[in-house]
Design a protein around this motif. Sequence first.
Motif, PDB file in Angstrom:
ATOM      1  N   THR A  52      -1.396  68.200  10.737  1.00  0.00           N
ATOM      2  CA  THR A  52      -0.270  67.542  11.422  1.00  0.00           C
ATOM      3  C   THR A  52      -0.406  67.621  12.939  1.00  0.00           C
ATOM      4  OG1 THR A  52       1.149  68.171   9.577  1.00  0.00           O
ATOM      5  CG2 THR A  52       2.248  67.465  11.592  1.00  0.00           C
ATOM      6  N   ALA A  70       4.519  67.918  16.288  1.00  0.00           N
ATOM      7  CA  ALA A  70       3.929  69.216  15.907  1.00  0.00           C
ATOM      8  C   ALA A  70       4.884  69.888  14.939  1.00  0.00           C
ATOM      9  CB  ALA A  70       3.689  70.092  17.113  1.00  0.00           C
ATOM     10  N   VAL A 103      10.025  61.538  10.465  1.00  0.00           N
ATOM     11  CA  VAL A 103       9.651  61.799   9.072  1.00  0.00           C
ATOM     12  C   VAL A 103      10.848  62.088   8.183  1.00  0.00           C
ATOM     13  CG1 VAL A 103       9.086  64.260   9.369  1.00  0.00           C
ATOM     14  CG2 VAL A 103       7.970  62.942   7.565  1.00  0.00           C
ATOM     15  N   LEU A 139       0.607  65.712  22.987  1.00  0.00           N
ATOM     16  CA  LEU A 139       1.384  66.839  23.531  1.00  0.00           C
ATOM     17  C   LEU A 139       0.817  68.167  23.075  1.00  0.00           C
ATOM     18  CD1 LEU A 139       3.992  66.532  25.306  1.00  0.00           C
ATOM     19  CD2 LEU A 139       3.393  64.461  24.079  1.00  0.00           C
TER      20      LEU A 139
HETATM   21  N1  LIG Z   1       9.612  72.403  22.993  1.00  0.00           N
HETATM   22  C1  LIG Z   1       8.710  73.067  23.690  1.00  0.00           C
HETATM   23  O1  LIG Z   1       8.973  74.084  24.361  1.00  0.00           O
HETATM   24  C2  LIG Z   1       7.283  72.565  23.722  1.00  0.00           C
HETATM   25  C3  LIG Z   1       6.400  73.152  24.637  1.00  0.00           C
HETATM   26  C4  LIG Z   1       5.095  72.692  24.683  1.00  0.00           C
HETATM   27  C5  LIG Z   1       4.679  71.672  23.852  1.00  0.00           C
HETATM   28  N2  LIG Z   1       5.570  71.131  22.979  1.00  0.00           N
HETATM   29  C6  LIG Z   1       5.064  70.062  22.103  1.00  0.00           C
HETATM   30  O2  LIG Z   1       5.838  68.890  22.263  1.00  0.00           O
HETATM   31  C7  LIG Z   1       5.910  68.207  21.016  1.00  0.00           C
HETATM   32  C8  LIG Z   1       7.361  67.995  20.624  1.00  0.00           C
HETATM   33  O3  LIG Z   1       8.008  69.247  20.549  1.00  0.00           O
HETATM   34  P1  LIG Z   1       9.595  69.351  20.319  1.00  0.00           P
HETATM   35  O4  LIG Z   1       9.967  70.738  20.672  1.00  0.00           O
HETATM   36  O5  LIG Z   1      10.273  68.199  20.975  1.00  0.00           O
HETATM   37  O6  LIG Z   1       9.666  69.160  18.722  1.00  0.00           O
HETATM   38  P2  LIG Z   1      10.936  69.031  17.755  1.00  0.00           P
HETATM   39  O7  LIG Z   1      12.207  69.046  18.525  1.00  0.00           O
HETATM   40  O8  LIG Z   1      10.721  70.023  16.666  1.00  0.00           O
HETATM   41  O9  LIG Z   1      10.748  67.550  17.143  1.00  0.00           O
HETATM   42  C9  LIG Z   1       9.663  67.309  16.298  1.00  0.00           C
HETATM   43  C10 LIG Z   1       9.584  65.826  16.035  1.00  0.00           C
HETATM   44  O10 LIG Z   1       8.422  65.598  15.209  1.00  0.00           O
HETATM   45  C11 LIG Z   1       8.823  64.913  14.038  1.00  0.00           C
HETATM   46  N3  LIG Z   1       7.927  65.307  12.939  1.00  0.00           N
HETATM   47  C12 LIG Z   1       7.689  66.559  12.455  1.00  0.00           C
HETATM   48  N4  LIG Z   1       6.741  66.507  11.495  1.00  0.00           N
HETATM   49  C13 LIG Z   1       6.385  65.202  11.373  1.00  0.00           C
HETATM   50  C14 LIG Z   1       5.443  64.517  10.585  1.00  0.00           C
HETATM   51  N5  LIG Z   1       4.662  65.164   9.711  1.00  0.00           N
HETATM   52  N6  LIG Z   1       5.328  63.170  10.736  1.00  0.00           N
HETATM   53  C15 LIG Z   1       6.104  62.494  11.612  1.00  0.00           C
HETATM   54  N7  LIG Z   1       7.014  63.090  12.406  1.00  0.00           N
HETATM   55  C16 LIG Z   1       7.153  64.428  12.291  1.00  0.00           C
HETATM   56  C17 LIG Z   1      10.261  65.272  13.821  1.00  0.00           C
HETATM   57  O11 LIG Z   1      10.846  64.235  13.030  1.00  0.00           O
HETATM   58  P3  LIG Z   1      12.167  64.507  12.108  1.00  0.00           P
HETATM   59  O12 LIG Z   1      13.304  64.651  13.083  1.00  0.00           O
HETATM   60  O13 LIG Z   1      12.257  63.280  11.285  1.00  0.00           O
HETATM   61  O14 LIG Z   1      11.885  65.773  11.338  1.00  0.00           O
HETATM   62  C18 LIG Z   1      10.780  65.293  15.270  1.00  0.00           C
HETATM   63  O15 LIG Z   1      11.029  63.979  15.724  1.00  0.00           O
HETATM   64  C19 LIG Z   1       5.116  69.060  20.015  1.00  0.00           C
HETATM   65  O16 LIG Z   1       3.786  68.621  19.961  1.00  0.00           O
HETATM   66  C20 LIG Z   1       5.183  70.441  20.636  1.00  0.00           C
HETATM   67  O17 LIG Z   1       4.126  71.297  20.231  1.00  0.00           O
HETATM   68  C21 LIG Z   1       6.861  71.547  22.883  1.00  0.00           C
END
Ligand SMILES: NC(=O)c1ccc[n+]([C@@H]2O[C@H](COP(=O)([O-])OP(=O)(O)OC[C@H]3O[C@@H](n4cnc5c(N)ncnc54)[C@H](OP(=O)(O)O)[C@@H]3O)[C@@H](O)[C@H]2O)c1
Length: 254
Positions: free
Chosen positions: A114, A93, A38, A142
């Motif tokens: 979202t 997310a 995004v 996820l």
């Molecule tokens: N990290 C953890 O510990 C963890 C644990 C359990 C579950 N999860 C789940 O795994 C998933 C990914 O987590 P993460 O930690 O990898 O997230 P992250 O590093 O914050 O990355 C978020 C990604 O989502 C994109 N994004 C955010 N808002 C958007 C929108 N409205 N439309 C399109 N793209 C959007 C961002 O794009 P931009 O870069 O362009 O902003 C980025 O590519 C999530 O569902 C999270 O809840 C994560």
Amino acid sequence: MIDLTGKVALVTGASRGIGKACAIRLADAGADVIVNYVTSQSLALETAAEIQTRGRRAAVVRADVSEEDDVAAMIGFVEREFGQLDVLISNVATGGFRTLDNANAKHFAAVMRTNAFAVVQLVHAARRLLARPTGHAKVVALSSHGSRMALPAYGLIGASKAALESLVRQLALEVGNDGININVVLAGLVATDSTRVIPGAESMFAAVNERILVRERELTTGDVADAVLFLASPLSDLIQGQTLVVDGGVSIRG
Ligand SMILES: NC(=O)c1ccc[n+]([C@@H]2O[C@H](COP(=O)([O-])OP(=O)(O)OC[C@H]3O[C@@H](n4cnc5c(N)ncnc54)[C@H](OP(=O)(O)O)[C@@H]3O)[C@@H](O)[C@H]2O)c1
């Protein structure tokens, strides 16, 4: 050996973190991959370049998954440019970390839109492309422990993840007989841009690593992507509407 040669996958939020790891895993398994983002165009292009170095086709699409028109335009792009869609990973997310005491109805609506409703919009827009008379297309969303546990400052995101898991079961009921499998990977805490900035992150990671039941391992984005790959592959054809927990056993401990 999972072979996705000839398959086309779309990963939302694949510019970084778990989404990026999923995009790379799918490409390693042979799929062509559309990288959604995004705001981080340059990071999304880096993910696409890594996919291309594996000999796979990649494209980058900016779309806000909470916006119906953006989602429809993104799926239109996939149909025009790739002509098929076999795997859809709904990974995005957002929401920030806040107590419910500091949350208002606007925050709640934005997070729900979202984190939970996006998968409904994506499946709705892509249903015709995903549906097939034989074989299976795969959708994976996820989730996190917040869907089931009370975690500090995680009330809104946790509620959205509980809703997401419920919506996935409901979607399985509604689209399963179109040849679409839809499941959830519930990941434990993994170091990504969003978790490194959680207040008290260091002690949270230390506590998780203390509780993990897999020797000499920390959960990585790659471990989560492996489970996503399994649910995107023919090995999981008889798994439908389920939530697979990938946390090294942390959540089963009393
Ligand atoms: N990290 C953890 O510990 C963890 C644990 C359990 C579950 N999860 C789940 O795994 C998933 C990914 O987590 P993460 O930690 O990898 O997230 P992250 O590093 O914050 O990355 C978020 C990604 O989502 C994109 N994004 C955010 N808002 C958007 C929108 N409205 N439309 C399109 N793209 C959007 C961002 O794009 P931009 O870069 O362009 O902003 C980025 O590519 C999530 O569902 C999270 O809840 C994560």
